[in-house]
Design an enzyme around this catalytic site. Sequence first.
Site, PDB file in Angstrom:
ATOM      1  N   ASN A 286      18.334 -12.705  32.241  1.00 16.45           N
ATOM      2  CA  ASN A 286      16.960 -12.316  31.958  1.00 16.45           C
ATOM      3  C   ASN A 286      16.162 -13.575  31.570  1.00 16.45           C
ATOM      4  OD1 ASN A 286      14.580 -11.458  30.549  1.00 16.45           O
ATOM      5  ND2 ASN A 286      15.496  -9.438  30.311  1.00 16.45           N
TER       6      ASN A 286
ATOM      7  N   HIS B 296      12.141 -14.915  28.274  1.00 21.68           N
ATOM      8  CA  HIS B 296      11.754 -15.742  27.139  1.00 21.68           C
ATOM      9  C   HIS B 296      11.507 -17.201  27.499  1.00 21.68           C
ATOM     10  CE1 HIS B 296      11.749 -12.371  24.551  1.00 21.68           C
ATOM     11  NE2 HIS B 296      12.964 -12.057  24.916  1.00 21.68           N
TER      12      HIS B 296
ATOM     13  N   ARG C 203       5.914  -6.478  31.090  1.00 21.43           N
ATOM     14  CA  ARG C 203       5.394  -5.557  30.077  1.00 21.43           C
ATOM     15  C   ARG C 203       3.920  -5.234  30.338  1.00 21.43           C
ATOM     16  NH1 ARG C 203       7.600  -4.494  25.038  1.00 21.43           N
ATOM     17  NH2 ARG C 203       9.752  -5.195  24.766  1.00 21.43           N
TER      18      ARG C 203
ATOM     19  N   ARG D  70       3.079  -9.945  27.738  1.00 19.64           N
ATOM     20  CA  ARG D  70       3.313 -10.913  26.665  1.00 19.64           C
ATOM     21  C   ARG D  70       4.199 -12.073  27.094  1.00 19.64           C
ATOM     22  NH1 ARG D  70       6.756  -7.394  22.377  1.00 19.64           N
ATOM     23  NH2 ARG D  70       4.997  -6.008  22.753  1.00 19.64           N
TER      24      ARG D  70
ATOM     25  N   THR E  28      12.901  -4.576  23.225  1.00 18.91           N
ATOM     26  CA  THR E  28      13.207  -3.172  23.484  1.00 18.91           C
ATOM     27  C   THR E  28      14.162  -2.656  22.417  1.00 18.91           C
ATOM     28  OG1 THR E  28      12.972  -3.626  25.842  1.00 18.91           O
ATOM     29  CG2 THR E  28      13.987  -1.545  25.236  1.00 18.91           C
TER      30      THR E  28
ATOM     31  N   GLU F 154      22.114   1.479  32.371  1.00 25.33           N
ATOM     32  CA  GLU F 154      22.433   0.287  31.593  1.00 25.33           C
ATOM     33  C   GLU F 154      22.550   0.705  30.137  1.00 25.33           C
ATOM     34  OE1 GLU F 154      20.801  -4.189  30.467  1.00 25.33           O
ATOM     35  OE2 GLU F 154      20.184  -3.247  32.357  1.00 25.33           O
TER      36      GLU F 154
END
Length: 249
Positions: free
Chosen positions: A10, A13, A48, A52, A104, A154
């Site tokens: 992922n 970030h 999102r 963000r 999340t 998941e």
Amino acid sequence: MTEKLRLGINIDHVATVRNARGGAVPDPIRAAIMAEEAGADGITAHLREDRRHISDTDIEGLMDALKGPLNFEMAATAEMQKIALRHKPHAVCIVPEKREERTTEGGLEVAREENSLAHYIAPLRDAGCRVSIFIAADQRQIEAAHRIGAQVIELHTGAYCDAHAEGRFDERDEELKKLTDMAAFADSLGLEVHAGHGLTYDCVGPVAALPQVVELNIGHFLIGEAIFRGLTPAITEMRRIMDEARSGV
């Protein structure tokens, strides 16, 4: 022979760091390409509603740049469905989303919204996207995910990871048992089982060892670890730990 466990990275970030200052660096698309070269089996990005971190332009760039699959995380909104249907990523993972949360915080409530979610995911499946539902290790939610036509679940590993990090080892073991039992249950229904959220080098092993889990999605920890090791070594070490756990070493 035990099936090789897939690793999805992922890259949200990387975009968080970029957006903290503005501008174009660090580039999450560059990070995604590096992750693929380091052995990632797929890339995950969560667009999102408030944008963000990942942006619409990031998604367009990822679709163009990636050699492997994109797992597009999104809330069950009309806007996100429209974006997913335009890009047709390999997979879409439906996640709960609250604007005030930092990350999340829990699994999707499927059982309570079964009818609306069934209608929501049908066009995504028809477009060729594999539909995944991000849920807690709870039999009721897994049964509902199966009924609405999801191909994948998941399992949210956050409670397990938090308990481990805080030294609440009895609770950690209880959470691991839930993950173990519910991975087996979901597999018995014909669902493909993934897992993720909060996984680190210290706690990934027992989850990686679950035979029904075929993919782990890991982001925040590895992006943080990349500050100290570099992204490629951070991913390589995670892969090593996962593979050893999977093989029973």
